[in-house]
Design an enzyme around this catalytic site. Structure first.
Site, PDB file in Angstrom:
ATOM      1  N   ASP A  12       0.875  -1.183   0.000  1.00  0.00           N
ATOM      2  CA  ASP A  12       0.000   0.000   0.000  1.00  0.00           C
ATOM      3  C   ASP A  12       0.914   1.235   0.000  1.00  0.00           C
ATOM      4  O   ASP A  12       0.992   1.981   0.961  1.00  0.00           O
ATOM      5  CB  ASP A  12      -0.981   0.003   1.176  1.00  0.00           C
ATOM      6  CG  ASP A  12      -0.312  -0.118   2.542  1.00  0.00           C
ATOM      7  OD1 ASP A  12      -0.974   0.283   3.536  1.00  0.00           O
ATOM      8  OD2 ASP A  12       0.843  -0.564   2.642  1.00  0.00           O
ATOM      9  N   HIS A 245       9.085  -0.084   8.637  1.00  0.00           N
ATOM     10  CA  HIS A 245       8.476  -1.409   8.831  1.00  0.00           C
ATOM     11  C   HIS A 245       8.684  -2.326   7.606  1.00  0.00           C
ATOM     12  O   HIS A 245       9.193  -3.441   7.722  1.00  0.00           O
ATOM     13  CB  HIS A 245       6.970  -1.253   9.059  1.00  0.00           C
ATOM     14  CG  HIS A 245       6.601  -0.289  10.123  1.00  0.00           C
ATOM     15  ND1 HIS A 245       6.658  -0.593  11.474  1.00  0.00           N
ATOM     16  CD2 HIS A 245       6.144   0.978  10.055  1.00  0.00           C
ATOM     17  CE1 HIS A 245       6.239   0.442  12.186  1.00  0.00           C
ATOM     18  NE2 HIS A 245       5.925   1.413  11.363  1.00  0.00           N
TER      19      HIS A 245
END
Ligand code: RIB
Ligand code: CA
Length: 319
Positions: A12, A245
């Site tokens: 995303d 992340h």
């Protein structure tokens, strides 16, 4: 040189997704063969266009990008993380939008299925957004589970708090049902949770090194992380900085970061509508006896890394 490993990225794109893509594209043993976008940091369409921008920057417009799910398996999308990644998903630095005609005509589900068949037994999946596309692809073509070598996903929180709620990490809470489907499919899975991603932190000194390197990629990463440092750093750490992340998950997939603790555990996802919705309940009771692999384990969970990731990332990004 060993043949490069085919990798499909489901993302995303978002700031740290973009960094993960640039890391993989710079890695000589990885061949990114396809990218699918999913809602999360922005709409799936915007994330796909952001991905095209990243590929243009890297000179890799040859890689197919397919637009995926705009909503979770159950219900509607409840929020997009524009407050963290910017209204445009790439730190609001004014990067011009990509040319929509470059998007793949395939759906994300079709691209995943096609690549699983084309690279049967070799394809690795890096999933760094909500797991909706993966779950829909498994449902449409169950054979992908046996065809795909393994899946590494950034998501969850084993023994630490969430980031979207006290209990849940963003990728999982966006679509808990999809995460439960992925974790119960029976394939080789690795979870890269906040337990490790929140301990491998980029600082403004790292951003300064990226600026000093003065390459198109390093300059881009320095630019898109500025807003991310303000939002993520202040909220989570009380000062400018940020985890990366998704890029850490990519480095664990390549083996450039080998977690010091990554046992095979049983992980469940809370799909209730209570305060625990989206929690990843990892059975870490083996902690006190050195984390032996659990017989009923369904995924490896990265619980501890050695702090070497930021330096390795900067090196890959040319800084
Ligand atoms: O919780 C962090 C995750 O949510 C990362 O993948 C970030 O890009 C967002 O998708
Ligand atoms: Ca992401």
């Amino acid at each position: 040189m060993a043949t490069a490993t085919p990798v499909l990225v489901d993302c995303d794109t978002g700031v740290d997704d973009a960094i993960a893509l640039l890391y993989l594209l710079a890695h000589p043993e990885v061949d990114v063969v396809g990218i699918t976008s999913v809602f999360g940091n922005n709409t799936a369409r915007t994330c796909a266009l952001n991905t095209l921008r990243v590929l243009e920057l890297a000179g890799r417009e040859d890689i197919p990008v397919a637009v995926g799910s705009e909503n979770p398996l159950v219900g509607e999308v409840t929020y997009l993380a524009t407050h963290v990644h910017g209204g445009d998903g790439l730190g609001d630095t004014g990067i011009p939008p990509a040319d929509e005609s470059a998007l793949s005509p395939l759906s994300a589900t079709a691209l995943i299925s096609q690549l699983a068949q084309q690279f049967e037994g070799q394809l690795r999946i890096l999933a760094v957004g909500p797991l909706t596309n993966i779950a829909r692809a498994m449902d449409a073509d169950p054979a992908i589970v046996s065809r795909v070598r393994d899946i590494v996903f950034m998501g969850g929180a084993a023994d630490v708090a969430g980031n979207q709620s006290a209990a849940a990490e963003a990728n999982i809470i966006h679509d808990p049902e999809a995460a439960r489907a992925v974790l119960s499919a029976g394939w080789k899975a690795t979870m890269v949770p906040l337990d490790v991603t929140m301990t491998e932190i980029l600082t403004d000194d790292d951003r300064a090194a990226l600026v000093a390197a003065n390459t198109p990629v390093s300059t881009f990463v320095a630019a898109i992380t500025d807003l991310y440092f303000d939002g993520y750093g202040a909220d989570s750490f009380g000062h400018r900085c940020s985890p990366c992340h998704d890029a850490l998950a990519a480095a664990i997939l390549t083996g450039e970061v080998v977690p010091e603790v990554m046992p095979l555990l049983h992980v469940e996802v809370d799909c209730t509508d209570g305060p625990g919705r989206g929690a990843t309940i990892a059975d870490t009771r083996g902690r006190w006896k050195g984390f032996p692999d659990q017989s009923g384990g369904n995924c490896r969970v990265a619980l501890k890394t050695d702090g070497s990731f930021p330096a390795k990332l900067l090196a890959r990004l040319g800084a």
